[in-house]
Every structure is written in C-alpha cells, then in structure tokens.
Write a protein that holds these residues in place. Structure first.
Motif, short mmCIF file in Angstrom:
data_model
loop_
_atom_site.label_atom_id
_atom_site.label_comp_id
_atom_site.label_asym_id
_atom_site.label_seq_id
_atom_site.Cartn_x
_atom_site.Cartn_y
_atom_site.Cartn_z
N GLU A 47 30.91 40.56 -34.61
CA GLU A 47 30.10 39.58 -34.11
C GLU A 47 30.31 38.47 -34.40
N PRO A 48 30.41 37.10 -34.55
CA PRO A 48 30.56 36.65 -35.85
C PRO A 48 29.49 36.12 -35.89
N ASP A 49 29.03 35.74 -37.25
CA ASP A 49 28.30 35.62 -37.71
C ASP A 49 27.94 34.13 -37.17
N ARG A 50 26.96 33.48 -36.22
CA ARG A 50 27.08 32.01 -35.67
C ARG A 50 26.60 30.31 -37.82
N TYR A 51 25.74 31.37 -38.40
CA TYR A 51 24.87 30.54 -38.87
C TYR A 51 26.03 30.61 -40.04
N LEU A 52 26.80 31.08 -40.47
CA LEU A 52 27.49 30.83 -41.68
C LEU A 52 29.14 30.24 -40.96
N GLU A 53 29.14 30.27 -40.29
CA GLU A 53 29.92 29.68 -39.26
C GLU A 53 29.75 27.76 -39.57
N GLY A 54 28.07 27.59 -38.96
CA GLY A 54 28.22 26.47 -39.16
C GLY A 54 27.15 26.44 -40.57
N SER A 56 29.28 26.75 -43.15
CA SER A 56 30.79 26.72 -44.24
C SER A 56 31.06 25.49 -44.18
N GLY A 57 31.51 23.73 -43.28
CA GLY A 57 31.77 23.36 -43.36
C GLY A 57 31.03 22.14 -44.04
N LEU A 58 29.53 22.77 -44.58
CA LEU A 58 29.31 22.08 -45.83
C LEU A 58 29.17 22.11 -47.03
N MET A 59 29.92 23.45 -47.37
CA MET A 59 30.60 23.87 -48.68
C MET A 59 31.18 23.41 -49.35
N GLU A 60 32.54 23.10 -48.54
CA GLU A 60 33.42 22.26 -48.58
C GLU A 60 33.80 21.83 -49.98
N GLU A 61 32.78 20.90 -50.07
CA GLU A 61 32.72 19.68 -50.97
C GLU A 61 32.79 20.94 -52.27
N TRP A 62 32.43 21.74 -52.20
CA TRP A 62 32.30 22.68 -53.79
C TRP A 62 33.25 23.43 -53.85
N THR A 63 35.01 23.14 -53.06
CA THR A 63 35.65 24.38 -53.45
C THR A 63 37.15 23.19 -53.98
N SER A 64 36.14 22.29 -54.81
CA SER A 64 37.42 21.21 -55.71
C SER A 64 37.60 22.39 -56.90
N PRO A 65 39.45 21.63 -57.21
CA PRO A 65 39.25 22.81 -58.52
C PRO A 65 39.17 22.49 -59.84
N GLU A 66 37.65 21.63 -59.84
CA GLU A 66 36.71 20.99 -60.95
C GLU A 66 35.63 21.63 -60.33
N ASP A 67 35.02 22.29 -59.81
CA ASP A 67 34.40 22.83 -59.28
C ASP A 67 34.44 24.26 -59.88
N GLU A 68 35.40 24.81 -59.45
CA GLU A 68 36.26 25.93 -60.02
C GLU A 68 36.10 26.24 -60.94
N GLU A 69 36.65 25.72 -62.04
CA GLU A 69 36.40 24.81 -63.42
C GLU A 69 35.41 25.67 -64.06
N ALA A 70 34.21 24.69 -63.21
CA ALA A 70 33.50 24.12 -63.48
C ALA A 70 32.66 25.95 -64.14
N TRP A 71 32.12 26.94 -62.99
CA TRP A 71 31.41 27.41 -62.55
C TRP A 71 32.23 29.33 -63.16
N ARG A 72 33.38 28.47 -62.99
CA ARG A 72 34.66 30.22 -63.37
C ARG A 72 33.72 31.32 -63.99
N ASP A 73 33.03 30.78 -65.48
CA ASP A 73 32.32 31.58 -66.31
C ASP A 73 31.53 32.67 -66.03
N LEU A 74 30.44 31.86 -65.04
CA LEU A 74 29.38 32.74 -64.37
C LEU A 74 29.59 33.63 -63.89
#
Length: 74
Positions: A47-54, A56-74
């Motif tokens: 069954e799809p996880d309705r909470y995660l689907e809901g 997931s759209g809010l998390m798009e702001e954290w998927t920029s190349p700059e964010d990937e670079e900043a969090w890479r070494d954690l």
C-alpha cells in the motif's frame, strides 16, 4: 506444471507463464511460506504511504544542488 532449476546461489527464474498468470512484474515484492511441506510463493501488495506522499512535495525545496553540496559530508 512448470519447472525451473535453482542455481548454486539459491536463485531461480519464475517461468513466464506463471509470472503472467500471477501478474508479477519486475520490481514486485514476493513472499515465501512453507505450508504442510509445500512452498507457497505469493505477490505482496504494498500500500502506498499516504503520509509520505503528502509531505514529499514539501521536501522539494531541499533538493537543490547547493543543498546536496552542503549536506554531502554528514
């Protein structure tokens, strides 16, 4: 009745006719069970996880190349 061999690594191929009849596709999850000396294989319906689907759209702001670079070494 269909037959298939088991490899040295414990792998086998589910015959095409059986896959089609069971509606099995690449990436599907299957479960194995022993019942009275018989091996039972069944498709697991996930069954799809309705909470995660809901949210997931809010998390798009954290998927920029700059964010990937900043969090890479954690």
């Amino acid at each position: 009745m269909e037959f298939a061999k088991i490899t040295a690594r414990g792998q086998t191929t589910i015959p095409k006719r059986i896959r089609e009849a069971a509606g099995l596709r690449e990436g599907d999850l299957v479960a194995f069970d022993l019942r009275g000396g018989h091996l039972v294989l069944r498709k697991v319906e996930v069954e799809p996880d309705r909470y995660l689907e809901g949210v997931s759209g809010l998390m798009e702001e954290w998927t920029s190349p700059e964010d990937e670079e900043a969090w890479r070494d954690l």
